[in-house]
Design a protein around this motif. Structure first.
Motif, mmCIF file in Angstrom:
data_model
loop_
_atom_site.group_PDB
_atom_site.id
_atom_site.type_symbol
_atom_site.label_atom_id
_atom_site.label_comp_id
_atom_site.label_asym_id
_atom_site.label_seq_id
_atom_site.Cartn_x
_atom_site.Cartn_y
_atom_site.Cartn_z
ATOM 1 N N GLY A 73 17.212 84.675 -7.898
ATOM 2 C CA GLY A 73 18.414 84.520 -7.083
ATOM 3 C C GLY A 73 18.052 84.471 -5.607
ATOM 4 O O GLY A 73 16.885 84.261 -5.238
ATOM 5 N N GLN A 74 19.036 84.693 -4.777
ATOM 6 C CA GLN A 74 18.813 84.581 -3.325
ATOM 7 C C GLN A 74 18.608 85.958 -2.674
ATOM 8 O O GLN A 74 17.503 86.315 -2.300
ATOM 9 N N ASP A 75 19.685 86.712 -2.574
ATOM 10 C CA ASP A 75 19.574 88.028 -1.935
ATOM 11 C C ASP A 75 20.702 88.910 -2.442
ATOM 12 O O ASP A 75 21.760 88.422 -2.824
ATOM 13 N N GLU A 80 25.238 94.907 -5.637
ATOM 14 C CA GLU A 80 23.854 95.053 -6.090
ATOM 15 C C GLU A 80 23.234 96.323 -5.493
ATOM 16 O O GLU A 80 22.541 97.079 -6.174
ATOM 17 N N PHE A 87 22.040 90.819 -8.920
ATOM 18 C CA PHE A 87 22.984 89.915 -9.608
ATOM 19 C C PHE A 87 23.996 90.662 -10.478
ATOM 20 O O PHE A 87 24.124 90.374 -11.685
ATOM 21 N N ASN A 112 15.233 88.559 -6.750
ATOM 22 C CA ASN A 112 15.786 87.730 -5.682
ATOM 23 C C ASN A 112 14.676 87.223 -4.772
ATOM 24 O O ASN A 112 13.577 87.775 -4.732
ATOM 25 N N HIS A 180 23.577 77.602 -6.851
ATOM 26 C CA HIS A 180 23.907 79.028 -6.811
ATOM 27 C C HIS A 180 25.315 79.218 -7.373
ATOM 28 O O HIS A 180 26.204 78.403 -7.117
#
Ligand code: URA
Length: 264
Positions: A73-75, A80, A87, A112, A180
């Motif tokens: 994922g990203q951040d 979270e 996520f 992430n 995303h």
């Protein structure tokens, strides 16, 4: 044989079979890797783009060698942070639906691109390939690959894809690069267009059912609750469920120092 099992062993077996209802956390090797995270590097990053005050979020899913898919994922956001798992908020629950449609109910591990949330206005592609951030992230991926029989990577979003393609240890693992989950538009069509390729390299878990029904291209994306086995013991039962995000950063001037958490 059964005569030789003491009641403690039987209790453990019953527990393992019927009550995998929380994630017990990293084993020693993973914990050592997590302890080596370049946290001060993130904290001292120029222009302070990372939300570092509440600590990093490392992973979600299997760290026990049973993962078959590496999910990137990203951040992390505040849900979270509260769960200590990646996520789990709105984006995570929409991503979980994609995994569920592939029949993937448990054999994944998620990381992430960044250990900390990033202020979106400050986020730039070069941050994802920053040498220190990338080397540490790649050390997690390397350990995941060395200790699991991975068959594929699912990269949710362009930063996740940057992470995947800049991982030298990836070898020939295929990357399923999808939008995303919380991209403003086009997610359903994009995910539909990548579903067959994902299905070709990701086998369902036992008990998981592949659902090839395309996503509807209008309306909200469907969501799937985060499995309790992915979450630490004691988290409220509604966290990671219901499709929404339950928390946000405090209003100015407490943006970095306060998380407002709303019970369902
Ligand atoms: N939460 C995560 O952990 N990762 C994302 O990419 C989005 C939300």
């Amino acid at each position: 044989m059964i005569d030789t099992l003491d009641s403690l062993t039987i209790d453990r077996l019953i527990c393992a079979l019927f009550y995998p209802q929380h994630d017990a956390g990293p084993n020693c090797a993973w914990e050592r890797l997590f302890q080596n995270a370049p946290l001060d590097y993130y904290r001292n990053y120029p222009q302070a783009p990372f939300h570092t005050r509440f600590g990093p979020v490392f992973y979600r899913g299997r760290l026990d060698g049973t993962a078959r898919v590496l999910v990137i994922g990203q951040d992390p956001a505040t849900d979270e942070t509260l769960a200590g798992r990646a996520f789990v908020g709105q984006a995570g629950q929409i991503a979980q639906n994609f995994l569920a449609k592939l029949g993937l109910t448990r054999s994944y591990v998620m990381f992430n691109t960044f250990l900390f949330g990033v202020q979106s206005a400050s986020l730039t592609p070069t941050m994802a390939t920053d040498a220190t951030i990338m080397a540490y992230r790649n050390s997690l991926f390397d350990h995941a690959k060395a200790t699991n029989s991975l068959t594929a990577i699912i990269a949710f979003g362009s930063y996740a894809n940057t992470s995947a393609i800049n991982w030298p240890g990836r070898g020939s693992l295929p990357i399923i690069h999808v939008m995303h989950p919380t991209s403003p538009s086009g997610v359903a069509a994009d995910w539909n267009s990548h579903f067959a390729a994902a299905q070709a390299v990701i086998a369902p878990d036992s008990g998981g059912h592949v659902d090839t029904t395309p996503y509807a291209t209008s309306g909200a994306m469907p969501h799937t609750d985060v499995p309790r086995r992915d979450l630490p013991f004691g988290l409220p039962s509604w966290h990671g469920t219901g499709g929404g995000t339950q928390s946000q950063r405090g209003a100015s001037p407490n943006f970095e120092t306060q998380i407002v958490w709303n019970a369902l």
